[in-house]
Design a protein around this motif. Structure first.
Motif, short mmCIF file in Angstrom:
data_model
loop_
_atom_site.label_atom_id
_atom_site.label_comp_id
_atom_site.label_asym_id
_atom_site.label_seq_id
_atom_site.Cartn_x
_atom_site.Cartn_y
_atom_site.Cartn_z
N UNK A 103 0.80 -1.23 0.00
CA UNK A 103 0.00 0.00 0.00
C UNK A 103 0.84 1.28 0.00
N UNK A 104 1.91 1.38 0.80
CA UNK A 104 2.69 2.63 0.77
C UNK A 104 3.22 2.98 -0.61
N UNK A 105 3.72 2.00 -1.35
CA UNK A 105 4.25 2.27 -2.68
C UNK A 105 3.12 2.68 -3.63
N UNK A 106 1.96 2.05 -3.50
CA UNK A 106 0.83 2.44 -4.34
C UNK A 106 0.37 3.85 -4.01
N UNK A 107 0.46 4.26 -2.75
CA UNK A 107 0.08 5.61 -2.36
C UNK A 107 1.01 6.64 -3.00
N UNK A 108 2.30 6.35 -3.00
CA UNK A 108 3.27 7.23 -3.67
C UNK A 108 2.94 7.34 -5.15
N UNK A 109 2.69 6.21 -5.78
CA UNK A 109 2.38 6.18 -7.21
C UNK A 109 1.09 6.95 -7.51
N UNK A 110 0.07 6.78 -6.67
CA UNK A 110 -1.20 7.47 -6.89
C UNK A 110 -1.01 8.98 -6.81
N UNK A 111 -0.19 9.44 -5.89
CA UNK A 111 0.03 10.88 -5.78
C UNK A 111 0.82 11.41 -6.97
N UNK A 112 1.70 10.59 -7.52
CA UNK A 112 2.38 10.97 -8.76
C UNK A 112 1.37 11.12 -9.90
N UNK A 113 0.43 10.19 -9.98
CA UNK A 113 -0.58 10.23 -11.04
C UNK A 113 -1.49 11.44 -10.88
N UNK A 114 -1.86 11.75 -9.65
CA UNK A 114 -2.69 12.92 -9.40
C UNK A 114 -1.98 14.20 -9.84
N UNK A 115 -0.69 14.29 -9.53
CA UNK A 115 0.08 15.46 -9.93
C UNK A 115 0.23 15.52 -11.44
N UNK A 116 0.37 14.37 -12.06
CA UNK A 116 0.48 14.27 -13.51
C UNK A 116 -0.78 14.77 -14.20
N UNK A 117 -1.92 14.65 -13.51
CA UNK A 117 -3.20 15.04 -14.07
C UNK A 117 -3.42 16.55 -14.01
N UNK A 118 -2.60 17.25 -13.25
CA UNK A 118 -2.84 18.67 -13.00
C UNK A 118 -2.83 19.54 -14.26
N UNK A 119 -1.85 19.42 -15.16
CA UNK A 119 -1.84 20.31 -16.33
C UNK A 119 -3.08 20.16 -17.19
N UNK A 120 -3.54 18.93 -17.40
CA UNK A 120 -4.73 18.69 -18.18
C UNK A 120 -5.96 19.27 -17.49
N UNK A 121 -6.06 19.10 -16.17
CA UNK A 121 -7.20 19.64 -15.43
C UNK A 121 -7.24 21.16 -15.52
N UNK A 122 -6.07 21.82 -15.45
CA UNK A 122 -6.01 23.26 -15.54
C UNK A 122 -6.45 23.74 -16.91
N UNK A 123 -6.03 23.02 -17.94
CA UNK A 123 -6.39 23.40 -19.29
C UNK A 123 -7.89 23.30 -19.53
N UNK A 124 -8.54 22.40 -18.77
CA UNK A 124 -9.97 22.17 -18.98
C UNK A 124 -10.84 23.22 -18.29
N UNK A 125 -10.26 23.96 -17.38
CA UNK A 125 -11.05 24.90 -16.58
C UNK A 125 -11.45 26.14 -17.39
#
Length: 303
Positions: free
Chosen positions: A281-303
């Protein structure tokens, strides 16, 4: 900024007792999860559509011991297409909405419906029954500040009527209610796309614009079929079924998903990776937060 506001894991009781849930919550706090999805129907909290006051009070007290953001998984057996139990399910869902409100949970997960092959006489009205039920519970949820998240499921028996992920998106659009959003379960979508010969990425892309909640866990998108494993781990060995594995164990292209798709504001990335994989679980949590951060530029562009 990213529309993904939190990451964490599901939790529940494996024996119906609060102590099991409490142990799970303590373990998730220790690894630094910020959000927890509680499977409240793993506890006896609702009877015949009514909240059991004493047990509800115990749940509220327990959740307040932690600083988590909470979401709630409703009835795993939820099925608003079923004409026989639909009224009972609606009543239970309204009770669960009140539970959500009491613990500050803004999301209640509702599984998409289905009908058996031998219930074909009920197929014609299935979609409309589900939409009417969703509208009723969403109207109830609105003053409680809760959104109903309609989750895509995969075919579980031969000849079953089951909506594809893009059809789940169409249901959410047809209901057109501010308190109804789609929930993408990526592994479910992968399995159903393999089974029905659909384009996996096209199916989840159709859901993304109306999606306000995510269920993330890895798999190989291989339907269970008629294979019966003796140990659960044997399904994992073959890569068959809805495996709920740690991120990176399967072959879902998470980087593509989180760089190319955008979701609604206030979306939670919830990992359905249970205590069987506590060491991962700890490694998956790190990976999930990387993915969330990766999603940021696309989310900003959509606003």
């Amino acid at each position: 900024m990213t529309h993904i506001i939190g990451t964490g894991f599901n939790a529940g009781s494996d024996n119906g007792e609060f102590a099991a849930l409490e142990a799970d919550l303590h373990a998730l706090a220790e690894i630094g999860a910020d959000t927890v999805e509680i499977g409240v129907t793993s506890l006896d909290l609702v009877a015949g559509g009514k909240i059991i006051a004493e047990r509800h009070k115990a749940l509220v007290a327990l959740t307040r011991q932690f600083g988590f953001r909470y979401t709630v998984h409703g009835l795993v057996s939820s099925n608003f297409m079923d004409p026989i139990t639909r009224r009972y399910q609606i009543d239970a869902t309204k009770a669960l909405i009140e539970v959500c409100n009491s613990i500050g949970a803004g999301i209640l997960v509702q599984h998409g419906g289905s009908l058996r092959a031998d219930a074909i006489a009920d197929w014609a009205g299935a979609d409309e029954r589900e939409r009417e039920a969703l509208t009723e519970v969403a109207d109830f949820a609105r003053p409680h500040g809760v959104r109903i998240a309609l989750e895509n499921i995969f075919t579980t028996e031969p000849g079953q009527y089951r909506q594809t992920p893009s059809e789940v998106a169409a249901t959410v659009k047809a209901v057109n209610h501010p308190n109804v959003v789609a929930l993408i379960d990526f592994s479910h979508a992968y399995i159903e796309s393999t089974f029905k010969g659909l384009d996996f990425f096209a199916e989840i892309s159709a859901m993304a614009p109306v999606t306000g909640h995510l269920h993330v866990h890895d798999s190989f998108g291989r339907p269970q079929g008629f294979f019966k494993a003796f140990h659960l781990q044997e399904n994992t060995a073959l890569g068959i079924g809805d495996l709920h594995m740690p991120l990176g164990w399967g072959d879902i292209d998470w980087d593509r998903i989180f760089t190319e798709l955008s979701f609604l504001p206030e979306t939670v990335l919830m990992m359905e990776i249970g205590h069987r994989y506590r060491r991962e679980q700890p490694a998956s949590l790190v990976r999930a937060r990387e993915l969330a951060a990766m999603n940021a530029p696309r989310a900003m562009a959509a606003e």
